[in-house]
Design an enzyme around this catalytic site. Structure first.
Site, PDB file in Angstrom:
ATOM      1  N   LYS A  97       0.853  -1.191   0.000  1.00  0.00           N
ATOM      2  CA  LYS A  97       0.000   0.000   0.000  1.00  0.00           C
ATOM      3  C   LYS A  97       0.880   1.228   0.000  1.00  0.00           C
ATOM      4  O   LYS A  97       1.784   1.359   0.839  1.00  0.00           O
ATOM      5  CB  LYS A  97      -0.878  -0.015   1.266  1.00  0.00           C
ATOM      6  CG  LYS A  97      -1.868   1.120   1.328  1.00  0.00           C
ATOM      7  CD  LYS A  97      -3.140   0.800   0.602  1.00  0.00           C
ATOM      8  CE  LYS A  97      -3.951   2.027   0.243  1.00  0.00           C
ATOM      9  NZ  LYS A  97      -3.560   2.656  -1.050  1.00  0.00           N
ATOM     10  N   LYS A 133       5.341   1.610  -3.070  1.00  0.00           N
ATOM     11  CA  LYS A 133       5.278   2.958  -3.651  1.00  0.00           C
ATOM     12  C   LYS A 133       5.525   2.819  -5.148  1.00  0.00           C
ATOM     13  O   LYS A 133       6.134   1.837  -5.589  1.00  0.00           O
ATOM     14  CB  LYS A 133       6.353   3.847  -3.022  1.00  0.00           C
ATOM     15  CG  LYS A 133       6.103   5.325  -3.177  1.00  0.00           C
ATOM     16  CD  LYS A 133       5.125   5.878  -2.158  1.00  0.00           C
ATOM     17  CE  LYS A 133       4.721   7.313  -2.483  1.00  0.00           C
ATOM     18  NZ  LYS A 133       3.895   7.917  -1.438  1.00  0.00           N
ATOM     19  N   GLY A 172      -2.815   8.010  -4.562  1.00  0.00           N
ATOM     20  CA  GLY A 172      -2.170   9.193  -5.137  1.00  0.00           C
ATOM     21  C   GLY A 172      -0.945   9.616  -4.347  1.00  0.00           C
ATOM     22  O   GLY A 172      -0.673   9.106  -3.262  1.00  0.00           O
ATOM     23  N   ASP A 173      -0.195  10.525  -4.902  1.00  0.00           N
ATOM     24  CA  ASP A 173       0.918  11.208  -4.222  1.00  0.00           C
ATOM     25  C   ASP A 173       1.139  12.482  -5.046  1.00  0.00           C
ATOM     26  O   ASP A 173       0.202  12.939  -5.741  1.00  0.00           O
ATOM     27  CB  ASP A 173       2.173  10.315  -4.157  1.00  0.00           C
ATOM     28  CG  ASP A 173       3.282  10.897  -3.280  1.00  0.00           C
ATOM     29  OD1 ASP A 173       3.139  10.888  -2.048  1.00  0.00           O
ATOM     30  OD2 ASP A 173       4.300  11.386  -3.823  1.00  0.00           O
ATOM     31  N   THR A 217      -4.346  13.678   4.925  1.00  0.00           N
ATOM     32  CA  THR A 217      -2.923  13.810   5.269  1.00  0.00           C
ATOM     33  C   THR A 217      -2.670  15.145   5.967  1.00  0.00           C
ATOM     34  O   THR A 217      -2.014  15.203   7.011  1.00  0.00           O
ATOM     35  CB  THR A 217      -2.040  13.674   4.018  1.00  0.00           C
ATOM     36  OG1 THR A 217      -2.410  12.473   3.341  1.00  0.00           O
ATOM     37  CG2 THR A 217      -0.565  13.607   4.385  1.00  0.00           C
ATOM     38  N   ASN A 248      -1.956  19.251  -2.134  1.00  0.00           N
ATOM     39  CA  ASN A 248      -2.982  18.553  -1.358  1.00  0.00           C
ATOM     40  C   ASN A 248      -2.711  18.578   0.147  1.00  0.00           C
ATOM     41  O   ASN A 248      -3.575  18.959   0.938  1.00  0.00           O
ATOM     42  CB  ASN A 248      -3.093  17.103  -1.858  1.00  0.00           C
ATOM     43  CG  ASN A 248      -4.002  16.278  -0.977  1.00  0.00           C
ATOM     44  OD1 ASN A 248      -3.530  15.551  -0.117  1.00  0.00           O
ATOM     45  ND2 ASN A 248      -5.296  16.429  -1.143  1.00  0.00           N
ATOM     46  N   SER A 385      -6.855   5.861   3.609  1.00  0.00           N
ATOM     47  CA  SER A 385      -6.916   4.952   2.456  1.00  0.00           C
ATOM     48  C   SER A 385      -7.305   3.552   2.922  1.00  0.00           C
ATOM     49  O   SER A 385      -8.086   2.859   2.256  1.00  0.00           O
ATOM     50  CB  SER A 385      -5.559   4.881   1.753  1.00  0.00           C
ATOM     51  OG  SER A 385      -5.409   5.951   0.858  1.00  0.00           O
TER      52      SER A 385
HETATM   53  P1  NAP Z   1       1.118  17.991  -4.458  1.00  0.00           P
HETATM   54  O1  NAP Z   1      -0.369  18.139  -4.316  1.00  0.00           O
HETATM   55  O2  NAP Z   1       1.697  17.697  -5.771  1.00  0.00           O
HETATM   56  O3  NAP Z   1       1.775  19.320  -3.834  1.00  0.00           O
HETATM   57  C1  NAP Z   1       3.152  19.483  -3.690  1.00  0.00           C
HETATM   58  C2  NAP Z   1       3.369  20.959  -3.380  1.00  0.00           C
HETATM   59  O4  NAP Z   1       4.743  21.179  -3.031  1.00  0.00           O
HETATM   60  C3  NAP Z   1       3.091  21.866  -4.569  1.00  0.00           C
HETATM   61  O5  NAP Z   1       2.555  23.074  -4.095  1.00  0.00           O
HETATM   62  C4  NAP Z   1       4.490  22.081  -5.150  1.00  0.00           C
HETATM   63  O6  NAP Z   1       4.629  23.265  -5.906  1.00  0.00           O
HETATM   64  C5  NAP Z   1       5.274  22.196  -3.877  1.00  0.00           C
HETATM   65  N1  NAP Z   1       6.709  21.997  -4.074  1.00  0.00           N
HETATM   66  C6  NAP Z   1       7.327  21.000  -4.736  1.00  0.00           C
HETATM   67  N2  NAP Z   1       8.654  21.158  -4.666  1.00  0.00           N
HETATM   68  C7  NAP Z   1       8.847  22.291  -3.938  1.00  0.00           C
HETATM   69  C8  NAP Z   1       9.994  22.991  -3.504  1.00  0.00           C
HETATM   70  N3  NAP Z   1      11.226  22.549  -3.817  1.00  0.00           N
HETATM   71  N4  NAP Z   1       9.822  24.117  -2.770  1.00  0.00           N
HETATM   72  C9  NAP Z   1       8.591  24.559  -2.435  1.00  0.00           C
HETATM   73  N5  NAP Z   1       7.461  23.925  -2.822  1.00  0.00           N
HETATM   74  C10 NAP Z   1       7.604  22.822  -3.558  1.00  0.00           C
HETATM   75  O7  NAP Z   1       1.649  16.822  -3.481  1.00  0.00           O
HETATM   76  P2  NAP Z   1       1.067  16.381  -2.073  1.00  0.00           P
HETATM   77  O8  NAP Z   1       0.161  15.214  -2.285  1.00  0.00           O
HETATM   78  O9  NAP Z   1       0.584  17.563  -1.342  1.00  0.00           O
HETATM   79  O10 NAP Z   1       2.387  15.789  -1.391  1.00  0.00           O
HETATM   80  C11 NAP Z   1       3.335  16.619  -0.731  1.00  0.00           C
HETATM   81  C12 NAP Z   1       4.254  15.752   0.113  1.00  0.00           C
HETATM   82  O11 NAP Z   1       3.471  14.998   1.066  1.00  0.00           O
HETATM   83  C13 NAP Z   1       5.077  14.707  -0.629  1.00  0.00           C
HETATM   84  O12 NAP Z   1       6.288  14.508   0.056  1.00  0.00           O
HETATM   85  C14 NAP Z   1       4.223  13.444  -0.499  1.00  0.00           C
HETATM   86  O13 NAP Z   1       4.974  12.261  -0.664  1.00  0.00           O
HETATM   87  C15 NAP Z   1       3.757  13.612   0.930  1.00  0.00           C
HETATM   88  N6  NAP Z   1       2.563  12.828   1.283  1.00  0.00           N
HETATM   89  C16 NAP Z   1       1.415  12.993   0.584  1.00  0.00           C
HETATM   90  C17 NAP Z   1       0.300  12.257   0.969  1.00  0.00           C
HETATM   91  C18 NAP Z   1      -1.023  12.462   0.296  1.00  0.00           C
HETATM   92  O14 NAP Z   1      -2.012  11.873   0.760  1.00  0.00           O
HETATM   93  N7  NAP Z   1      -1.125  13.272  -0.745  1.00  0.00           N
HETATM   94  C19 NAP Z   1       0.375  11.346   2.030  1.00  0.00           C
HETATM   95  C20 NAP Z   1       1.578  11.235   2.739  1.00  0.00           C
HETATM   96  C21 NAP Z   1       2.661  11.986   2.356  1.00  0.00           C
HETATM   97  P3  NAP Z   1       4.508  23.234  -7.520  1.00  0.00           P
HETATM   98  O15 NAP Z   1       3.032  23.174  -7.775  1.00  0.00           O
HETATM   99  O16 NAP Z   1       5.148  24.503  -7.924  1.00  0.00           O
HETATM  100  O17 NAP Z   1       5.244  22.016  -7.993  1.00  0.00           O
END
Ligand code: NAP
Length: 453
Positions: A97, A133, A172-173, A217, A248, A385
């Protein structure tokens, strides 16, 4: 350049060396393994049979690693080729998962680091899910809806054979939200002729998704940060908070901070950050980032007043008492950590996976800042999830309130496990140790029970 291994117990050094030799160039994976191994010395003191049974070596090697070609045609009729990955890391506690990430930076080592973290995170939820992953080096930015759909269909045409509700359940991620999960699920259903809702999570509410999954999250990270503050007799109420990212995790972390009475004064994207002394206007931020998919500068342009955009700056320059890194790995380094400490930060909780470098974590723990690692603090997404899988298996659907209540219980339970384990080993307040040891022990005991497989 291999990372320093000096923090790893001498009895575990050979394992880290083996990981470096077997996985050359995969620095993020090395970093994730080093972080966990650094906590395991006291654990193997008490349970030397983990060493004798070579449980840790087994855990450092994924059960299966799948790499495949993803060919698709863009809107100009041009053939494009991407590389897809799925690392099925550990199925000892349940089906693999973990999410799929679409980002040009994705390499095998990225997916392995995320999969390795996922094993322990999923164990901490207390729910029956293994760790995995996946993703692709596909850049969704600027792609049309049709291009995204064709890419997802091509990826699933290969990936479907490895999935199943009892085998491997992606979500998703970064770069993969409800829209992408929809296209992936549609192709899976078409190929298999099965409405197997439990094969993917993060689905839309109307077609098998769980209420509160989108929020989970970010909400969970804030619940965890609030528990950390409460544990030392405080709370998030009235505190200034900086959140990195505006995707997100970040957006729903901001929402929950505001609901709990905190003030979010800055957030960012990869182009820079916005400061808003009146507190971030979430409705405008969601409109800019979620609806219009625009850059964060647009927020400051339209908000006016005391808000301003800082191009290419570090959001960690903004003074706050609570820092929630919710963007990406290694986004908060040692210098940023020092700046935060000088400005009086009290609580740091990782919404993203491994956003703080080892040097930054050292600064926080050394200076008495409460630090919640991602594998505990951001486990609310995968936990919800697993609740989605439960609802799918029972052909049921729960209310938002009920699902959020379960999420809150799970986050409090994870917090309690980290605190209790750290105290049990004489390291009160050490959430890194508590999370690593509690997650590892659960997985290791299950591995021993299942034999050499
Ligand atoms: P997302 O919706 O794609 O958002 C990522 C955000 O981070 C976007 O605003 C992106 O900006 C920004 N970003 C990327 N690189 C950056 C940098 N170097 N400096 C500043 N901002 C930056 O992804 P997300 O789902 O929120 O996930 C974010 C993190 O949480 C990841 O590490 C992911 O693995 C972790 N996570 C997510 C979940 C989940 O349920 N979604 C669960 C556990 C952990 P841009 O739009 O400009 O690229």
């Amino acid at each position: 350049m291999p990372l320093m291994s000096s923090t790893i117990d001498s009895r575990l050094q050979h394992i880290y060396k083996l990981v470096l030799r077997r996985n050359p160039g995969e620095s993020e994976f090395h970093q994730a393994v080093q972080e966990v191994l650094s906590s395991l010395g006291p654990v193997v003191d008490r349970q030397p049979h983990y060493l004798a049974e070579r449980v840790i070596e087994r855990l450092c090697e994924p059960e299966r690693q799948i790499i495949f070609r993803v060919p698709w045609t863009d809107d100009h009729g041009q053939v494009q080729i991407n590389r897809g990955f799925r690392v099925e890391y550990s199925s000892v506690l349940g089906p693999y998962k973990g999410g799929l990430r679409f980002h040009p930076s994705v390499l095998l080592g990225t997916v392995k680091f995320l999969g390795f973290e996922q094993i322990f995170k999923n164990a901490l939820t207390g729910l029956p899910i293994g760790g995995g992953k996946g993703g692709a080096d596909f850049d969704p930015k600027g792609r049309s809806d049709g291009e995204i759909m064709r890419f997802c269909q091509s990826l699933m045409t290969e990936l479907y054979r490895h999935l199943g509700e009892y085998t491997d359940v992606p979500a998703g991620d970064v770069g993969v939200g409800t829209r992408e999960i929809g296209y992936l699920f549609g192709q899976y259903k078409r190929i298999t002729n099965r409405y197997e809702a439990g094969v993917l999570t993060g689905k839309g509410i109307a077609w098998g998704g769980a209420q509160a999954r989108t929020e989970a999250t970010g909400y969970g990270t804030v619940y965890f940060a609030d528990e950390m503050a409460k544990h030392v007799g405080s709370s998030l109420q009235g505190l200034d908070v900086v959140v990195s990212g505006s995707g997100n995790v970040a957006i729903y972390a901001i929402q929950k901070v505001q609901q709990l009475g905190g003030r979010v004064v800055a957030c960012s994207d990869s182009s820079g950050y916005v400061v808003d002394e009146d507190g971030i206007d979430l409705e405008l931020l969601q409109d800019v980032k979620e609806v219009r998919r625009a850059r964060i500068a647009t927020y400051a342009e339209e908000r006016g007043g005391k808000s301003r955009f800082v191009r290419d700056g570090s959001v960690w320059e903004v003074p706050c008492q609570v820092a929630l890194p919710c963007a990406t790995q290694n986004e908060l380094d040692e210098d940023a950590a020092r700046t935060l400490v000088e400005h009086g930060v009290q609580v740091v909780a990782e919404g993203a996976n491994m956003p703080c470098t080892p040097g930054a974590v050292h600064v926080f723990t050394d200076r008495g800042v409460l630090f919640g690692p991602g594998k505990a603090a951001n486990a609310g997404g995968v936990a919800t999830s697993a609740l989605e899988m439960q609802q799918n298996a029972a052909r049921d659907s729960w209310s938002f309130e009920h699902t959020e209540e379960r999420l809150g219980e799970i986050m409090r339970s994870i917090h309690g496990r980290c605190v209790d384990t750290a105290e049990d080993y004489g390291r009160p307040g050490d959430y890194v140790f508590g999370a690593n040891a509690a997650g590892f022990i659960q997985v290791a005991d299950a591995m021993l029970a299942l034999g050499v497989v």
